[in-house]
Write a protein that holds these residues in place. Structure first.
Motif, mmCIF file in Angstrom:
data_model
loop_
_atom_site.group_PDB
_atom_site.id
_atom_site.type_symbol
_atom_site.label_atom_id
_atom_site.label_comp_id
_atom_site.label_asym_id
_atom_site.label_seq_id
_atom_site.Cartn_x
_atom_site.Cartn_y
_atom_site.Cartn_z
ATOM 1 N N THR A 186 20.854 52.277 55.294
ATOM 2 C CA THR A 186 20.068 53.442 54.886
ATOM 3 C C THR A 186 19.705 54.351 56.052
ATOM 4 N N TYR A 187 20.086 53.992 57.277
ATOM 5 C CA TYR A 187 19.775 54.834 58.434
ATOM 6 C C TYR A 187 20.737 56.013 58.441
ATOM 7 N N TYR A 188 20.311 57.098 57.793
ATOM 8 C CA TYR A 188 21.135 58.298 57.622
ATOM 9 C C TYR A 188 22.481 57.970 56.966
ATOM 10 N N ALA A 189 22.506 56.922 56.160
ATOM 11 C CA ALA A 189 23.720 56.498 55.450
ATOM 12 C C ALA A 189 24.885 56.246 56.404
ATOM 13 N N SER A 190 24.564 55.866 57.618
ATOM 14 C CA SER A 190 25.587 55.634 58.638
ATOM 15 C C SER A 190 25.994 54.166 58.640
ATOM 16 N N SER A 191 26.882 53.818 59.561
ATOM 17 C CA SER A 191 27.261 52.415 59.723
ATOM 18 C C SER A 191 26.156 51.611 60.378
ATOM 19 N N GLY A 192 25.151 52.298 60.951
ATOM 20 C CA GLY A 192 24.040 51.608 61.600
ATOM 21 C C GLY A 192 24.307 51.210 63.033
ATOM 22 N N VAL A 193 25.498 51.528 63.546
ATOM 23 C CA VAL A 193 25.868 51.185 64.914
ATOM 24 C C VAL A 193 26.214 52.468 65.660
ATOM 25 N N PHE A 194 25.593 52.643 66.836
ATOM 26 C CA PHE A 194 25.792 53.865 67.611
ATOM 27 C C PHE A 194 26.138 53.509 69.057
ATOM 28 N N VAL A 195 27.099 54.225 69.615
ATOM 29 C CA VAL A 195 27.539 53.993 70.990
ATOM 30 C C VAL A 195 27.302 55.258 71.799
ATOM 31 N N GLU A 196 26.681 55.096 72.964
ATOM 32 C CA GLU A 196 26.438 56.236 73.845
ATOM 33 C C GLU A 196 26.955 55.913 75.240
ATOM 34 N N LEU A 197 27.728 56.826 75.786
ATOM 35 C CA LEU A 197 28.208 56.683 77.153
ATOM 36 C C LEU A 197 27.079 57.086 78.099
ATOM 37 N N LYS A 198 26.561 56.126 78.878
ATOM 38 C CA LYS A 198 25.423 56.388 79.755
ATOM 39 C C LYS A 198 25.843 56.835 81.152
ATOM 40 N N GLU A 199 26.929 56.250 81.666
ATOM 41 C CA GLU A 199 27.314 56.580 83.042
ATOM 42 C C GLU A 199 28.784 56.223 83.282
ATOM 43 N N LEU A 200 29.471 57.089 84.017
ATOM 44 C CA LEU A 200 30.816 56.819 84.524
ATOM 45 C C LEU A 200 30.730 56.717 86.038
ATOM 46 N N LYS A 201 31.173 55.584 86.571
ATOM 47 C CA LYS A 201 31.053 55.393 88.013
ATOM 48 C C LYS A 201 32.227 54.572 88.507
ATOM 49 N N ASN A 202 32.998 55.164 89.407
ATOM 50 C CA ASN A 202 34.176 54.508 89.966
ATOM 51 C C ASN A 202 35.072 54.000 88.845
ATOM 52 N N ASN A 203 35.248 52.690 88.769
ATOM 53 C CA ASN A 203 36.151 52.127 87.766
ATOM 54 C C ASN A 203 35.404 51.532 86.572
ATOM 55 N N THR A 204 34.149 51.862 86.405
ATOM 56 C CA THR A 204 33.355 51.256 85.331
ATOM 57 C C THR A 204 32.705 52.333 84.468
ATOM 58 N N ALA A 205 32.422 51.947 83.253
ATOM 59 C CA ALA A 205 31.695 52.809 82.325
ATOM 60 C C ALA A 205 30.561 52.001 81.703
ATOM 61 N N ASP A 206 29.362 52.562 81.714
ATOM 62 C CA ASP A 206 28.218 51.910 81.090
ATOM 63 C C ASP A 206 28.006 52.492 79.700
ATOM 64 N N LEU A 207 28.060 51.629 78.710
ATOM 65 C CA LEU A 207 27.857 52.039 77.326
ATOM 66 C C LEU A 207 26.581 51.420 76.783
ATOM 67 N N GLU A 208 25.863 52.192 76.011
ATOM 68 C CA GLU A 208 24.692 51.661 75.310
ATOM 69 C C GLU A 208 25.023 51.577 73.824
ATOM 70 N N ILE A 209 24.908 50.393 73.265
ATOM 71 C CA ILE A 209 25.188 50.184 71.850
ATOM 72 C C ILE A 209 23.874 49.888 71.138
ATOM 73 N N ARG A 210 23.546 50.720 70.159
ATOM 74 C CA ARG A 210 22.314 50.551 69.384
ATOM 75 C C ARG A 210 22.667 50.163 67.954
ATOM 76 N N THR A 211 22.070 49.091 67.501
ATOM 77 C CA THR A 211 22.313 48.600 66.147
ATOM 78 C C THR A 211 20.995 48.569 65.389
ATOM 79 N N HIS A 212 20.975 49.224 64.232
ATOM 80 C CA HIS A 212 19.770 49.268 63.418
ATOM 81 C C HIS A 212 19.834 48.152 62.379
ATOM 82 N N LEU A 213 18.865 47.236 62.456
ATOM 83 C CA LEU A 213 18.818 46.098 61.560
ATOM 84 C C LEU A 213 17.760 46.306 60.486
ATOM 85 N N SER A 214 17.983 45.664 59.354
ATOM 86 C CA SER A 214 17.037 45.731 58.243
ATOM 87 C C SER A 214 16.967 44.359 57.608
ATOM 88 N N SER A 215 15.761 43.932 57.239
ATOM 89 C CA SER A 215 15.605 42.605 56.653
ATOM 90 C C SER A 215 14.558 42.627 55.551
#
Length: 229
Positions: A186-215
């Motif tokens: 029900t979170y905006y009728a989305s899949s509930g999983v969101f990925v954000e690219l936080k930083e690109l540095k040299n040979n690495t990429a930092d990703l933030e994955i947010r998952t909305h849970l409901s119980s």
């Protein structure tokens, strides 16, 4: 192609992939609601189960009531109603049950068994309601939608100068079930999983994955989430 560009594209594709899992409904126990009845015009209390619908038209979803726009002589702008009957399969018993609309043009009120589930404004986005406590098992349930593509300055686009504003259930509708604890549908009728690219540095990429849970299980318990990329 530089590594930075490759990582950017990879992160973008991951984000698109996760958000595009609106077919995530197809991975769950679900039913498609394709058979409806329909009528144009203002009808008071048409959500009631006893309302006379004998002269309503049988239609298949996706559907629009603005096809008269094609002949260029103007088209219908106003209210229209849709109704259907829903029976929940036994395979959904004991689970949480949701209904998801991929889009309805252009504003809508949704009723289940004469109870208002909610409203939605805007004809280009999905919306989802939990119906666990309202749907009746082992019997037919009446689902009714009051829609409108009438003029409303609170909804973009406010005019049809550039293109027509079509009304109707013009994208699929599904009822599906989840366990008591699940990624929230029900979170905006989305899949509930969101990925954000936080930083690109040299040979690495930092990703933030947010998952909305409901119980619906209010007992204290630990939940472990595992995300594979």
């Amino acid at each position: 192609m530089k590594l930075k560009s490759k990582l950017t594209i990879l992160a973008l594709l991951i984000c698109i992939s996760l958000q595009a899992q609106i077919p995530f409904v197809k991975e769950r126990n679900h039913i498609n609601l394709t058979d409806w009845i329909f009528t144009k015009g203002v009808h008071y209390n048409a959500q009631k189960e006893t309302y006379n619908t004998s002269n309503w038209e049988k239609i298949k979803v996706p559907h629009t009531y603005s096809m008269d726009a094609i002949d260029g002589s103007g088209y219908y702008r106003g209210e229209a109603w849709y109704r259907t009957h829903v029976s929940v399969p036994k395979s959904m018993e004991g689970e949480r049950i949701f209904i998801r609309f991929e889009a309805v043009g252009h504003q809508v009120q949704v009723y289940l068994n004469n109870q208002l589930l909610g409203n939605h404004l805007g004809g280009y986005s999905g919306f989802c309601f939990e119906i666990t406590d309202l749907i009746k098992p082992n019997s037919e349930n009446t689902l009714a939608l009051k829609t409108s593509n009438g003029f409303n300055f609170k909804i973009i686009p406010v005019t049809d100068n550039l293109f027509n504003i079509y009304g109707g259930i013009y994208r699929p509708v599904q009822i599906f079930s989840t366990p008591k604890t699940a990624i929230s549908p029900t979170y905006y009728a989305s899949s509930g999983v969101f990925v954000e690219l936080k930083e690109l540095k040299n040979n690495t990429a930092d990703l933030e994955i947010r998952t909305h849970l409901s119980s619906s299980n209010f007992s204290k318990k630990n939940i472990i989430g595992v995300q594979n990329i």
